[in-house]
Design a protein around this motif. Sequence first.
Motif, PDB file in Angstrom:
ATOM      1  N   LEU A  27       0.825  -1.210   0.000  1.00 45.52           N
ATOM      2  CA  LEU A  27       0.000   0.000   0.000  1.00 45.52           C
ATOM      3  C   LEU A  27       0.860   1.261   0.000  1.00 45.52           C
ATOM      4  N   GLY A  28       1.971   1.228   0.722  1.00 43.24           N
ATOM      5  CA  GLY A  28       2.870   2.379   0.758  1.00 43.24           C
ATOM      6  C   GLY A  28       3.504   2.653  -0.589  1.00 43.24           C
ATOM      7  N   GLY A  29       3.700   1.606  -1.377  1.00 40.01           N
ATOM      8  CA  GLY A  29       4.272   1.762  -2.708  1.00 40.01           C
ATOM      9  C   GLY A  29       3.290   2.316  -3.715  1.00 40.01           C
ATOM     10  N   ASP A  30       2.004   2.119  -3.447  1.00 42.11           N
ATOM     11  CA  ASP A  30       0.963   2.598  -4.363  1.00 42.11           C
ATOM     12  C   ASP A  30      -0.273   3.006  -3.560  1.00 42.11           C
ATOM     13  N   PRO A  31      -0.185   4.143  -2.833  1.00 45.65           N
ATOM     14  CA  PRO A  31      -1.294   4.563  -1.977  1.00 45.65           C
ATOM     15  C   PRO A  31      -2.623   4.731  -2.711  1.00 45.65           C
ATOM     16  N   ALA A  32      -2.561   5.055  -3.994  1.00 48.27           N
ATOM     17  CA  ALA A  32      -3.796   5.246  -4.757  1.00 48.27           C
ATOM     18  C   ALA A  32      -4.572   3.947  -4.917  1.00 48.27           C
ATOM     19  N   SER A  33      -3.911   2.816  -4.719  1.00 45.98           N
ATOM     20  CA  SER A  33      -4.584   1.525  -4.874  1.00 45.98           C
ATOM     21  C   SER A  33      -5.310   1.082  -3.604  1.00 45.98           C
ATOM     22  N   ALA A  34      -5.147   1.822  -2.509  1.00 47.09           N
ATOM     23  CA  ALA A  34      -5.736   1.429  -1.226  1.00 47.09           C
ATOM     24  C   ALA A  34      -7.261   1.393  -1.324  1.00 47.09           C
ATOM     25  N   MET A  35      -7.807   0.311  -0.792  1.00 50.17           N
ATOM     26  CA  MET A  35      -9.261   0.124  -0.794  1.00 50.17           C
ATOM     27  C   MET A  35      -9.710  -0.254   0.611  1.00 50.17           C
ATOM     28  N   ALA A  36     -10.987  -0.096   0.881  1.00 47.10           N
ATOM     29  CA  ALA A  36     -11.539  -0.425   2.190  1.00 47.10           C
ATOM     30  C   ALA A  36     -11.206  -1.856   2.585  1.00 47.10           C
ATOM     31  N   GLU A  37     -11.207  -2.767   1.616  1.00 47.42           N
ATOM     32  CA  GLU A  37     -10.932  -4.178   1.906  1.00 47.42           C
ATOM     33  C   GLU A  37      -9.521  -4.375   2.442  1.00 47.42           C
ATOM     34  N   ASP A  38      -8.577  -3.562   1.983  1.00 44.39           N
ATOM     35  CA  ASP A  38      -7.206  -3.646   2.486  1.00 44.39           C
ATOM     36  C   ASP A  38      -7.177  -3.374   3.989  1.00 44.39           C
ATOM     37  N   PHE A  39      -7.877  -2.342   4.395  1.00 42.96           N
ATOM     38  CA  PHE A  39      -7.867  -1.952   5.802  1.00 42.96           C
ATOM     39  C   PHE A  39      -8.751  -2.857   6.647  1.00 42.96           C
ATOM     40  N   HIS A  40      -9.760  -3.446   6.024  1.00 40.98           N
ATOM     41  CA  HIS A  40     -10.571  -4.434   6.724  1.00 40.98           C
ATOM     42  C   HIS A  40      -9.700  -5.642   7.078  1.00 40.98           C
ATOM     43  N   PHE A  41      -8.903  -6.111   6.124  1.00 39.08           N
ATOM     44  CA  PHE A  41      -7.964  -7.214   6.360  1.00 39.08           C
ATOM     45  C   PHE A  41      -6.988  -6.859   7.477  1.00 39.08           C
ATOM     46  N   LEU A  42      -6.366  -5.687   7.371  1.00 42.62           N
ATOM     47  CA  LEU A  42      -5.392  -5.272   8.368  1.00 42.62           C
ATOM     48  C   LEU A  42      -6.033  -5.106   9.746  1.00 42.62           C
ATOM     49  N   ARG A  43      -7.232  -4.559   9.778  1.00 40.62           N
ATOM     50  CA  ARG A  43      -7.941  -4.365  11.047  1.00 40.62           C
ATOM     51  C   ARG A  43      -8.210  -5.704  11.723  1.00 40.62           C
ATOM     52  N   GLY A  44      -8.691  -6.670  10.947  1.00 41.61           N
ATOM     53  CA  GLY A  44      -8.985  -7.983  11.512  1.00 41.61           C
ATOM     54  C   GLY A  44      -7.743  -8.678  12.028  1.00 41.61           C
ATOM     55  N   SER A  45      -6.673  -8.601  11.269  1.00 42.67           N
ATOM     56  CA  SER A  45      -5.412  -9.212  11.701  1.00 42.67           C
ATOM     57  C   SER A  45      -4.909  -8.556  12.978  1.00 42.67           C
ATOM     58  N   ALA A  46      -4.950  -7.239  13.014  1.00 44.33           N
ATOM     59  CA  ALA A  46      -4.493  -6.514  14.196  1.00 44.33           C
ATOM     60  C   ALA A  46      -5.359  -6.846  15.411  1.00 44.33           C
ATOM     61  N   ALA A  47      -6.656  -6.878  15.234  1.00 42.45           N
ATOM     62  CA  ALA A  47      -7.562  -7.188  16.348  1.00 42.45           C
ATOM     63  C   ALA A  47      -7.311  -8.597  16.880  1.00 42.45           C
ATOM     64  N   ASN A  48      -7.074  -9.547  15.988  1.00 41.07           N
ATOM     65  CA  ASN A  48      -6.802 -10.920  16.417  1.00 41.07           C
ATOM     66  C   ASN A  48      -5.579 -11.008  17.311  1.00 41.07           C
ATOM     67  N   LEU A  49      -4.594 -10.164  17.074  1.00 39.35           N
ATOM     68  CA  LEU A  49      -3.363 -10.187  17.866  1.00 39.35           C
ATOM     69  C   LEU A  49      -3.392  -9.214  19.045  1.00 39.35           C
ATOM     70  N   GLY A  50      -4.476  -8.497  19.212  1.00 43.45           N
ATOM     71  CA  GLY A  50      -4.561  -7.551  20.318  1.00 43.45           C
ATOM     72  C   GLY A  50      -3.867  -6.228  20.054  1.00 43.45           C
ATOM     73  N   LEU A  51      -3.630  -5.913  18.787  1.00 44.82           N
ATOM     74  CA  LEU A  51      -3.005  -4.634  18.431  1.00 44.82           C
ATOM     75  C   LEU A  51      -4.109  -3.576  18.328  1.00 44.82           C
ATOM     76  N   ALA A  52      -4.556  -3.111  19.480  1.00 43.89           N
ATOM     77  CA  ALA A  52      -5.735  -2.248  19.555  1.00 43.89           C
ATOM     78  C   ALA A  52      -5.562  -0.940  18.796  1.00 43.89           C
ATOM     79  N   ALA A  53      -4.437  -0.275  18.949  1.00 40.63           N
ATOM     80  CA  ALA A  53      -4.222   1.009  18.259  1.00 40.63           C
ATOM     81  C   ALA A  53      -4.185   0.807  16.752  1.00 40.63           C
ATOM     82  N   MET A  54      -3.570  -0.269  16.324  1.00 38.88           N
ATOM     83  CA  MET A  54      -3.502  -0.590  14.887  1.00 38.88           C
ATOM     84  C   MET A  54      -4.899  -0.878  14.346  1.00 38.88           C
ATOM     85  N   ALA A  55      -5.677  -1.652  15.086  1.00 45.16           N
ATOM     86  CA  ALA A  55      -7.045  -1.965  14.652  1.00 45.16           C
ATOM     87  C   ALA A  55      -7.878  -0.692  14.541  1.00 45.16           C
TER      88      ALA A  55
END
Length: 108
Positions: free
Chosen positions: A37-65
């Motif tokens: 995403l950092g290499g191509d910020p224009a390609s960022a979509m809601a689904e990207d952040f949904h994936f990242l949010r779920g992964s972060a929440a699973n590991l207890g990374l509250a601020a990241m989620a």
Amino acid sequence: MIDRARLDGLRQDIGEEDFADLACVFMAEMSDHLDRLGGDPASAMAEDFHFLRGSAANLGLAAMADACARAEAACKAGAAPDIAGIAEIFALSLDAIAPDIPGLASAA
């Protein structure tokens, strides 16, 4: 920043060895996703952040989620997400959680 109860609960649920392996896989996948995403910020979509949010929440990374939830909402509203801010929170989260997970620093 870290939901220690979630982190410890996951560790208890799956066992120490599997927990460390799972955490390393999650963190490596999140790191790769953020790099893309950092290499191509224009390609960022809601689904990207949904994936990242779920992964972060699973590991207890509250601020990241939380940051990913805001970025997901921004994408849905047609606004630009704060990818640099999320990458910074990810790095801080990684530093905060690394002592709890053997081998994590080399995985991400």
